[in-house]
Design an enzyme around this catalytic site. Sequence first.
Site, PDB file in Angstrom:
ATOM      1  N   HIS A  84      -0.883  -0.532  13.740  1.00  0.00           N
ATOM      2  CA  HIS A  84      -0.966  -0.596  12.281  1.00  0.00           C
ATOM      3  C   HIS A  84      -1.971  -1.662  11.893  1.00  0.00           C
ATOM      4  O   HIS A  84      -2.158  -2.638  12.618  1.00  0.00           O
ATOM      5  CB  HIS A  84       0.409  -0.948  11.699  1.00  0.00           C
ATOM      6  CG  HIS A  84       0.606  -0.485  10.297  1.00  0.00           C
ATOM      7  ND1 HIS A  84       1.103   0.757   9.977  1.00  0.00           N
ATOM      8  CD2 HIS A  84       0.362  -1.088   9.109  1.00  0.00           C
ATOM      9  CE1 HIS A  84       1.177   0.888   8.664  1.00  0.00           C
ATOM     10  NE2 HIS A  84       0.718  -0.224   8.110  1.00  0.00           N
ATOM     11  N   ASP A 163      10.290   0.724   1.020  1.00  0.00           N
ATOM     12  CA  ASP A 163       8.902   0.265   1.181  1.00  0.00           C
ATOM     13  C   ASP A 163       7.945   1.212   0.476  1.00  0.00           C
ATOM     14  O   ASP A 163       6.964   0.777  -0.135  1.00  0.00           O
ATOM     15  CB  ASP A 163       8.516   0.150   2.658  1.00  0.00           C
ATOM     16  CG  ASP A 163       7.040  -0.203   2.790  1.00  0.00           C
ATOM     17  OD1 ASP A 163       6.648  -1.290   2.319  1.00  0.00           O
ATOM     18  OD2 ASP A 163       6.263   0.614   3.310  1.00  0.00           O
ATOM     19  N   ARG A 170       3.461  -2.629  -5.736  1.00  0.00           N
ATOM     20  CA  ARG A 170       2.629  -3.812  -5.440  1.00  0.00           C
ATOM     21  C   ARG A 170       1.154  -3.500  -5.632  1.00  0.00           C
ATOM     22  O   ARG A 170       0.382  -4.343  -6.086  1.00  0.00           O
ATOM     23  CB  ARG A 170       2.876  -4.275  -3.987  1.00  0.00           C
ATOM     24  CG  ARG A 170       4.220  -4.942  -3.803  1.00  0.00           C
ATOM     25  CD  ARG A 170       4.561  -5.082  -2.324  1.00  0.00           C
ATOM     26  NE  ARG A 170       3.552  -5.776  -1.567  1.00  0.00           N
ATOM     27  CZ  ARG A 170       3.167  -5.444  -0.321  1.00  0.00           C
ATOM     28  NH1 ARG A 170       3.729  -4.433   0.308  1.00  0.00           N
ATOM     29  NH2 ARG A 170       2.242  -6.122   0.292  1.00  0.00           N
ATOM     30  N   SER A 185       6.740  -5.120   4.877  1.00  0.00           N
ATOM     31  CA  SER A 185       6.313  -3.743   4.651  1.00  0.00           C
ATOM     32  C   SER A 185       5.900  -3.086   5.964  1.00  0.00           C
ATOM     33  O   SER A 185       6.342  -1.985   6.309  1.00  0.00           O
ATOM     34  CB  SER A 185       5.145  -3.752   3.653  1.00  0.00           C
ATOM     35  OG  SER A 185       4.493  -2.524   3.645  1.00  0.00           O
ATOM     36  N   LYS A 189       8.426  -0.406   8.624  1.00  0.00           N
ATOM     37  CA  LYS A 189       8.000   0.946   9.015  1.00  0.00           C
ATOM     38  C   LYS A 189       7.932   1.081  10.531  1.00  0.00           C
ATOM     39  O   LYS A 189       8.349   2.087  11.094  1.00  0.00           O
ATOM     40  CB  LYS A 189       6.618   1.257   8.420  1.00  0.00           C
ATOM     41  CG  LYS A 189       6.660   1.476   6.914  1.00  0.00           C
ATOM     42  CD  LYS A 189       5.338   1.986   6.398  1.00  0.00           C
ATOM     43  CE  LYS A 189       4.293   0.917   6.339  1.00  0.00           C
ATOM     44  NZ  LYS A 189       4.028   0.348   5.039  1.00  0.00           N
TER      45      LYS A 189
END
Length: 432
Positions: A84, A163, A170, A185, A189
Site C-alpha cells: 500500500h 474507513d 477527510r 486508515s 484495511k
Amino acid sequence: MIRPADLIQRKRDGAELAQDEIAELVLGYARGDVPDYQMSAFAMAVYFRGLSPSETFALTDAMIRSGETLDLGAALGRKVVDKHSTGGVGDKTSLAVGPIVAACGVPFGKMSGRGLGHTGGTLDKLESIPGYRIDLTKEEFVAQVREVGIAVIGQTADLVPADKLLYGLRDVTATVDQASLIAASIMSKKLAAGAQAIVLDVKVGDGAFMKTLEDARRLAETMRALGAEAGRDVVCLLTDMDQPLGFAVGNALEVREALATVRGHGPADLTELVVEASSRLLALSDLGVDVAEGRRRAEAAVADGSAEAAWRRWIEAQGGTADESVLERAPVVRTVEATVSGVVTGLGAIRVGNAALHLGAGRRTKDDAIDHAVGVVCRRKRGDVVERGDTLAEVHARDETSADEAVVEVLSAYELGDEPPRRRAVVLEVVG
Ligand code: URA
C-alpha cells in the site's frame, strides 16, 4: 452512551479519549448514527491535536470491527503479502508490482482506494480500463487470487466500512494529512484483508502528505507498531515525492506507463521503486528467498515476459481489455515549453497533481466523476538539461480552456537553474 459533541470538545481541548469512547464514535458513524458533520469536526480536532498510540490503536481496531474481515491466507493456504502507498502524484507502483509478484508465484490480492486530494488512487486508474470490474464479491476475489494469482478490487462494502466513509469525508474536509488518521486508515484495511506481511510505501516530500523524512519515519513507525500488535511483518519504504513518480499523472496515462514498466520500458525512477517493492514482497513471502534473490526474480519476470502475461490474465479475469489501445485519449494535447534554457532543478509534485486534478483527473468533492483520459505527462524531470522552447511536459485535456489553465500551472511547477541538482534515489530509506 457517548455524546459525540463531548468527545469532539474533549479532543479539541487536547484530552486523551478512552478506547471504548473512540470505538463507540467510529461504530456509531459506520451505522449512520453519528452524522458526517460531527465526524468531520472530530477529524479536524484530531488533525490539530493528534492521537496517542492507544487512541490510534482504538481507531484502527474500531474501523476493522465496523465490518467483516477476510482471511485470504487461510482461504488460499498460502502466506499472503500486500502493499500500500500513503499516496502520491503519478504513483502507479501497485499496478506494476502486482503482476510482477504474481508472475513470481506469490498470490497478490489487494483492495485499493480512490484518489485523495491531489493524489491519485489505484482504483480510479483501474477504472480507466474499459470493462474492468472493481466490485468482485469476496468469493470471486478469493477465487481469482487462487486461480489467476492476482486480483485488485475496491474496498468491499462490508470490509472496513468506517474507513470507506471517513476516507471520503477527510478528502473534502482538509483532514487527510494527519499521521494517525493515515496510519489507522491504511492499517485497518491491510489487517482486515488478512495479509501476513505488508510493504508500505511512505511518500515523502512536496507531493506527499508527509513533507519531511522525520514525519515519514514517525508514520512508518506508527504503522509498524499497529502491524506488530496484530502479529504482521511490516516493511516501510520511505520514497521521494518531491517530484511526480514516473512521467504520467492521470488515470489512463498512468495505466499505459505501468504496462510499459511491466514490459521493462518504464521510466527509471518508477522502475527502481517497482523492483524494490517487488523484491521486498518476495522476500516476505513463503518463497523463502532474500531481498537480493527477490530482486533477481522480479527483474527476470519483467525480462522474460511472464510479468506481462500475468498483467493480461489479471485484467481479463476482471472483465477488462488488456490491450492499451482501448484506453481513452484526451481530445486536446498541448505542450508546455521551456521559456529559458537551463537544468531542471525542481518539479513541484503538488502543482502537477493539482493541474491534473483541475483537468478532471481527480475529485474536488466526494461525488465528483473522474475524467480518465486527462492528465499531464512530465517529459523532463529533475536533472534534465533543456533549451529554451524544448517540451517540458504535455497537457492532455478535455477542452481548450482547461488546457490553457493547466499549461500555466504545469509551467509554474518547473524550476530551471544553472547547477544540476544532487541526484536523489527514489527509495530514501527502508524501515523494518
Ligand atoms: N491511503 C489510505 O488508504 N488512507 C489514507 O488515509 C491515506 C492514504
